[in-house]
Design an enzyme around this catalytic site. Structure first.
Site, mmCIF file in Angstrom:
data_model
loop_
_atom_site.group_PDB
_atom_site.id
_atom_site.type_symbol
_atom_site.label_atom_id
_atom_site.label_comp_id
_atom_site.label_asym_id
_atom_site.label_seq_id
_atom_site.Cartn_x
_atom_site.Cartn_y
_atom_site.Cartn_z
ATOM 1 N N LYS A 176 -2.549 -9.513 -11.854
ATOM 2 C CA LYS A 176 -3.398 -8.955 -10.830
ATOM 3 C C LYS A 176 -3.813 -7.398 -10.892
ATOM 4 C CE LYS A 176 -2.867 -12.525 -7.049
ATOM 5 N NZ LYS A 176 -2.463 -12.654 -5.707
ATOM 6 N N HIS B 213 1.521 -8.866 6.461
ATOM 7 C CA HIS B 213 0.502 -8.139 6.011
ATOM 8 C C HIS B 213 -0.290 -7.662 7.675
ATOM 9 C CE1 HIS B 213 -0.879 -9.493 1.868
ATOM 10 N NE2 HIS B 213 -0.075 -8.398 2.055
ATOM 11 N N HIS C 194 3.996 -13.272 4.299
ATOM 12 C CA HIS C 194 2.754 -12.192 4.217
ATOM 13 C C HIS C 194 1.790 -12.448 5.117
ATOM 14 C CE1 HIS C 194 5.314 -11.228 0.308
ATOM 15 N NE2 HIS C 194 4.320 -10.376 0.366
ATOM 16 N N LYS D 95 8.783 -16.023 -9.986
ATOM 17 C CA LYS D 95 7.420 -15.593 -9.842
ATOM 18 C C LYS D 95 6.536 -15.915 -11.175
ATOM 19 C CE LYS D 95 3.604 -12.717 -8.891
ATOM 20 N NZ LYS D 95 2.997 -11.167 -8.449
ATOM 21 N N ARG E 28 0.616 -21.017 -6.061
ATOM 22 C CA ARG E 28 0.915 -19.631 -5.906
ATOM 23 C C ARG E 28 0.807 -19.187 -4.465
ATOM 24 N NH1 ARG E 28 -1.624 -15.450 -10.645
ATOM 25 N NH2 ARG E 28 -0.858 -13.449 -9.500
ATOM 26 N N HIS F 219 5.414 -2.044 3.035
ATOM 27 C CA HIS F 219 5.093 -3.421 2.878
ATOM 28 C C HIS F 219 6.231 -4.374 2.870
ATOM 29 C CE1 HIS F 219 3.080 -7.017 1.323
ATOM 30 N NE2 HIS F 219 3.959 -6.975 0.208
ATOM 31 N N GLU G 70 11.477 -8.805 -0.988
ATOM 32 C CA GLU G 70 10.625 -9.657 -1.968
ATOM 33 C C GLU G 70 11.381 -10.642 -2.917
ATOM 34 O OE1 GLU G 70 7.230 -10.215 -1.880
ATOM 35 O OE2 GLU G 70 6.544 -8.406 -0.922
ATOM 36 N N GLU H 179 -4.411 -18.876 -8.378
ATOM 37 C CA GLU H 179 -4.108 -19.116 -6.794
ATOM 38 C C GLU H 179 -4.609 -20.323 -6.143
ATOM 39 O OE1 GLU H 179 -3.093 -16.268 -3.232
ATOM 40 O OE2 GLU H 179 -3.698 -15.364 -5.279
ATOM 41 N N ASN I 283 3.128 -16.238 -0.870
ATOM 42 C CA ASN I 283 2.651 -15.569 0.560
ATOM 43 C C ASN I 283 3.806 -15.897 1.640
ATOM 44 O OD1 ASN I 283 0.290 -14.503 -0.808
ATOM 45 N ND2 ASN I 283 -0.777 -16.551 -0.225
ATOM 46 N N ARG J 143 -14.769 -2.225 -21.786
ATOM 47 C CA ARG J 143 -14.683 -3.696 -21.319
ATOM 48 C C ARG J 143 -13.189 -4.266 -21.607
ATOM 49 N NH1 ARG J 143 -19.282 -3.412 -24.180
ATOM 50 N NH2 ARG J 143 -21.266 -3.088 -22.695
HETATM 51 N N1 LIG Z 1 -0.542 -6.942 -8.565
HETATM 52 C C1 LIG Z 1 0.047 -7.628 -7.783
HETATM 53 O O1 LIG Z 1 0.540 -8.914 -8.113
HETATM 54 C C2 LIG Z 1 0.913 -6.914 -6.629
HETATM 55 C C3 LIG Z 1 2.117 -7.516 -6.080
HETATM 56 C C4 LIG Z 1 2.619 -6.697 -5.050
HETATM 57 C C5 LIG Z 1 2.230 -5.689 -4.763
HETATM 58 N N2 LIG Z 1 1.317 -4.954 -5.530
HETATM 59 C C6 LIG Z 1 0.717 -3.785 -5.231
HETATM 60 O O2 LIG Z 1 1.693 -2.774 -5.306
HETATM 61 C C7 LIG Z 1 1.819 -1.623 -4.592
HETATM 62 C C8 LIG Z 1 3.014 -1.105 -3.822
HETATM 63 O O3 LIG Z 1 4.106 -1.022 -4.960
HETATM 64 P P1 LIG Z 1 5.212 0.016 -4.822
HETATM 65 O O4 LIG Z 1 5.968 -0.408 -3.454
HETATM 66 O O5 LIG Z 1 5.932 -0.084 -5.919
HETATM 67 O O6 LIG Z 1 4.715 1.255 -4.366
HETATM 68 P P2 LIG Z 1 4.367 2.773 -5.008
HETATM 69 O O7 LIG Z 1 3.901 2.456 -6.287
HETATM 70 O O8 LIG Z 1 3.503 3.649 -4.117
HETATM 71 O O9 LIG Z 1 5.905 3.417 -5.398
HETATM 72 C C9 LIG Z 1 6.517 3.342 -3.996
HETATM 73 C C10 LIG Z 1 6.891 5.110 -4.110
HETATM 74 O O10 LIG Z 1 8.083 5.175 -5.084
HETATM 75 C C11 LIG Z 1 7.916 6.220 -5.925
HETATM 76 N N3 LIG Z 1 8.518 5.522 -7.129
HETATM 77 C C12 LIG Z 1 8.327 4.700 -8.031
HETATM 78 N N4 LIG Z 1 9.266 4.439 -8.773
HETATM 79 C C13 LIG Z 1 10.064 5.461 -8.667
HETATM 80 C C14 LIG Z 1 11.296 5.778 -9.450
HETATM 81 N N5 LIG Z 1 11.800 5.015 -10.294
HETATM 82 N N6 LIG Z 1 12.065 7.036 -8.926
HETATM 83 C C15 LIG Z 1 11.463 7.751 -8.032
HETATM 84 N N7 LIG Z 1 10.299 7.446 -7.530
HETATM 85 C C16 LIG Z 1 9.638 6.158 -7.680
HETATM 86 C C17 LIG Z 1 6.211 6.190 -5.972
HETATM 87 O O11 LIG Z 1 5.815 7.504 -6.628
HETATM 88 C C18 LIG Z 1 5.913 6.114 -4.599
HETATM 89 O O12 LIG Z 1 6.012 7.253 -4.050
HETATM 90 C C19 LIG Z 1 0.724 -2.046 -3.671
HETATM 91 O O13 LIG Z 1 -0.291 -1.215 -3.741
HETATM 92 C C20 LIG Z 1 0.613 -3.449 -3.856
HETATM 93 O O14 LIG Z 1 -0.931 -3.854 -3.209
HETATM 94 C C21 LIG Z 1 0.553 -5.647 -6.406
HETATM 95 ZN ZN LIG Z 2 4.639 -8.775 -0.857
#
Ligand SMILES: NC(=O)c1ccc[n+]([C@@H]2O[C@H](COP(=O)([O-])OP(=O)(O)OC[C@H]3O[C@@H](n4cnc5c(N)ncnc54)[C@H](O)[C@@H]3O)[C@@H](O)[C@H]2O)c1
Ligand SMILES: [Zn+2]
Length: 360
Positions: free
Chosen positions: A140, A250, A246, A225, A239, A262, A182, A235, A243, A118
């Site tokens: 999030k 998206h 986006h 942010k 917030r 993305h 971003e 949101e 977007n 939990r």
């Molecule tokens: N929670 C939130 O507020 C929020 C905001 C924006 C995005 N997101 C989420 O984040 C995700 C995208 O994140 P991302 O772009 O980091 O993708 P990811 O976690 O898939 O990382 C991108 C790639 O880089 C690799 N990688 C990461 N760090 C590395 C490093 N230092 N050296 C070598 N390889 C590395 C990972 O293994 C992956 O293959 C999505 O799922 C999205 O929905 C969440």
């Molecule tokens: Zn984004």
């Protein structure tokens, strides 16, 4: 840790940004979220490079759980496997989760922390630029489902965030650029000078990996942010400015079947949405031109791929969470450095006909 270390203080946790900060994970965990055992959750790209260094700072009572890399694994199945593995390894209430990876690991490990027993504390140790400036901030967490991305999850704030920009040296170049989209977005939303600084760095990001350029960049993006999230934890209003780029971004990402990163789709989305903002008269003339130039210089796309049809992109915006009452809402800039639409809750409804004009 570099002398250029930066800290951003949020209401319930602090974000440390410093080259070499990875070495401090153990100290931070023991101070802020002490636990009987630490569960490091990472992915198959990041774990081989950095998990041992993190484990070494935590001592004997840590264990590594590695998931396959990639968005396709941000699922309930992976969440179920992780929670089963934690239970099988004897982890209980007195656990702190360490999320070591990009946004996929951050969202998933955060959701594990939100739900395991939990709710247990967790530390975000973001390793991608996108995770450092965006995904690790705001609390999030969640997973994707067949019906769409991020549809099942929880708000769960981390106990601390530790970002080490030196880790960006091993991040694939296209992911580095996608993260910069971003950062440009943060500049458009809140800070024209910052926008200019990101645009300059983005012309040749690799040349900044051995200096403190990314420390400053991550810190300023996190400040922007965090400031927005602080004003609007769930949101309701401001917030929504996050977007920007986006709604169309998206849609383009979806129409590419997620073959576009993305951040790349968001880059095109920012150019298109700033054109839209000028078209409907909320943005100052020249806003789109400035954003487009920065996106171009960063080697990011300024439009949807030519093969993509305007009708399909429009259709995809309708499925977006931001669609309300049949009209699609956009977060639009007034100029670089300030958003429009405060009087309408920071969301501006635009007709499909106008959006179609700027898509073709
Ligand atoms: N929670 C939130 O507020 C929020 C905001 C924006 C995005 N997101 C989420 O984040 C995700 C995208 O994140 P991302 O772009 O980091 O993708 P990811 O976690 O898939 O990382 C991108 C790639 O880089 C690799 N990688 C990461 N760090 C590395 C490093 N230092 N050296 C070598 N390889 C590395 C990972 O293994 C992956 O293959 C999505 O799922 C999205 O929905 C969440
Ligand atoms: Zn984004």
């Amino acid at each position: 840790v570099s002398a250029a270390a930066r800290e951003v203080v949020l209401p319930t946790y602090r974000v440390t940004i410093a080259r070499g900060a990875l070495a401090s994970v153990g100290d931070v965990a023991r101070t802020i979220a002490p636990a009987h055992r630490y569960a490091i959750i990472s992915d198959s790209n990041v774990a081989p490079r950095y998990a041992a260094a993190v484990a070494a700072t935590l001592g004997a009572e840590s264990r590594l759980f590695t998931i396959p890399a990639g968005e396709t694994h941000k699922t309930r199945d992976t969440w179920a496997a992780l929670t089963d593995d934690l239970l099988a390894a004897g982890f209980a209430r007195d656990t702190t989760v360490i999320a070591l990876g990009g946004g996929v690991v951050g969202d998933l490990a955060g959701f594990v922390a939100a739900t395991f027993m939990r709710g247990v504390p967790y530390l975000q140790v973001p390793t991608s630029l996108l995770a450092m400036i965006d995904a690790s901030i705001g609390g999030k967490t969640g997973v994707d489902t067949r019906a769409g991305k991020n549809l099942v999850g929880a708000f769960h704030q981390p106990s601390a965030v530790i970002a080490d920009p030196d880790l960006l040296r091993t991040l694939p170049a296209d992911h580095l650029r996608a993260g910069l989209a971003e950062a440009l977005k943060h500049g458009v939303i809140a800070d024209s000078d910052y926008f200019a600084a990101v645009a300059e760095l983005a012309r040749n990001p690799e040349s900044h990996l051995d200096s403190d350029g990314f420390t400053d960049l991550v810190a300023r993006s996190v400040e922007i942010k965090a400031d927005i999230v602080r004003r609007d934890e769930r949101e309701g209003g401001v917030r929504k400015t996050l977007n920007f780029g986006h709604t169309l971004g998206h849609a383009i990402e979806l129409c590419s079947d997620y073959s576009m990163l993305h951040g790349a789709a968001v880059a095109a989305g920012m150019v298109l949405e700033s054109a839209l903002a000028e078209r409907i008269g909320v943005a100052a003339e020249g806003t789109r031109a400035r954003i487009q130039q920065a996106v171009l210089d960063a080697g990011l796309p300024i439009r949807a791929p030519r093969a993509m049809r305007a009708g399909d992109i429009l259709q995809a915006t309708r499925g977006d969470k931001k669609a309300r009452g049949g009209r699609v809402e956009y977060a639009l800039p007034a100029r670089v450095g300030a958003m429009a639409g405060a009087e309408s809750g920071w969301a501006i409804a635009v007709s499909d006909a106008l959006v179609r004009e700027i898509l073709i």
